[in-house]
Design a protein around this motif. Structure first.
Motif, PDB file in Angstrom:
ATOM      1  N   ARG A   1       0.990  -1.268  -0.089  1.00 39.39           N
ATOM      2  CA  ARG A   1      -0.075   0.024   0.106  1.00 39.39           C
ATOM      3  C   ARG A   1       0.742   1.248  -0.111  1.00 39.39           C
ATOM      4  N   TRP A   2       1.914   1.200   0.779  1.00 39.73           N
ATOM      5  CA  TRP A   2       2.780   2.364   0.852  1.00 39.73           C
ATOM      6  C   TRP A   2       3.368   2.812  -0.543  1.00 39.73           C
TER       7      TRP A   2
ATOM      8  N   ARG B   1       1.981   2.105  -3.358  1.00 36.51           N
ATOM      9  CA  ARG B   1       0.852   2.466  -4.207  1.00 36.51           C
ATOM     10  C   ARG B   1       0.682   4.092  -3.819  1.00 36.51           C
ATOM     11  N   VAL B   2       0.591   4.564  -2.578  1.00 36.66           N
ATOM     12  CA  VAL B   2       0.297   5.686  -2.152  1.00 36.66           C
ATOM     13  C   VAL B   2       1.413   6.754  -2.411  1.00 36.66           C
TER      14      VAL B   2
ATOM     15  N   MET C   1       1.304   9.744  -4.998  1.00 34.43           N
ATOM     16  CA  MET C   1       1.701  11.296  -4.503  1.00 34.43           C
ATOM     17  C   MET C   1       2.913  11.894  -5.363  1.00 34.43           C
TER      18      MET C   1
ATOM     19  N   SER D   1       8.244   9.620   3.590  1.00 41.60           N
ATOM     20  CA  SER D   1       6.695   9.824   3.042  1.00 41.60           C
ATOM     21  C   SER D   1       6.190  11.628   3.053  1.00 41.60           C
TER      22      SER D   1
ATOM     23  N   LEU E   1      -6.468   9.314  -2.311  1.00 42.83           N
ATOM     24  CA  LEU E   1      -5.835   8.813  -1.063  1.00 42.83           C
ATOM     25  C   LEU E   1      -6.697   8.063  -0.557  1.00 42.83           C
TER      26      LEU E   1
ATOM     27  N   ALA F   1      -7.021   4.471  -1.570  1.00 43.57           N
ATOM     28  CA  ALA F   1      -5.705   3.948  -1.549  1.00 43.57           C
ATOM     29  C   ALA F   1      -5.251   3.311  -0.087  1.00 43.57           C
ATOM     30  N   ILE F   2      -5.837   4.048   0.830  1.00 45.63           N
ATOM     31  CA  ILE F   2      -5.309   3.663   2.304  1.00 45.63           C
ATOM     32  C   ILE F   2      -6.392   2.677   2.917  1.00 45.63           C
TER      33      ILE F   2
ATOM     34  N   ASP G   1      -3.571   3.192   8.197  1.00 50.62           N
ATOM     35  CA  ASP G   1      -2.809   4.257   7.595  1.00 50.62           C
ATOM     36  C   ASP G   1      -3.346   5.512   8.349  1.00 50.62           C
TER      37      ASP G   1
ATOM     38  N   VAL H   1      -2.999   9.942   6.709  1.00 47.03           N
ATOM     39  CA  VAL H   1      -2.201  10.910   5.869  1.00 47.03           C
ATOM     40  C   VAL H   1      -2.659  12.325   6.252  1.00 47.03           C
TER      41      VAL H   1
END
Length: 69
Positions: free
Chosen positions: A2-3, A5-6, A10, A20, A38, A41-42, A47, A49
């Motif tokens: 996932r990280w 993908r984020v 970004m 990050s 986002l 995605a999270i 997570d 953000v």
């Protein structure tokens, strides 16, 4: 996974600074689009953000938006 993908998401919106942390210059519409993408995605429970709106450089008006955890 996932990280990554984020991270890729970004990189499409701004400049990577460290770990990050990204710096993005966004219109209101692009910021809303980024927040929506986002959220998709999270995982809210795992997570976290932060979106910091610093406003114009001459008039910094700090606003924080927190998504997830």
């Amino acid at each position: 996974r996932r990280w990554r993908r984020v991270f890729k998401l970004m990189k499409g919106y701004g400049r990577w600074l460290q770990l990050s942390v990204f710096q993005c210059r966004l219109t209101g519409r692009r910021r809303a689009e980024l927040a929506r993408r986002l959220e998709e995605a999270i995982h809210d429970r795992d997570d976290h953000v932060l979106i910091l709106d610093l406003g114009p450089a001459d008039k910094v008006d700090l606003r924080v938006e927190s998504l997830g955890k």
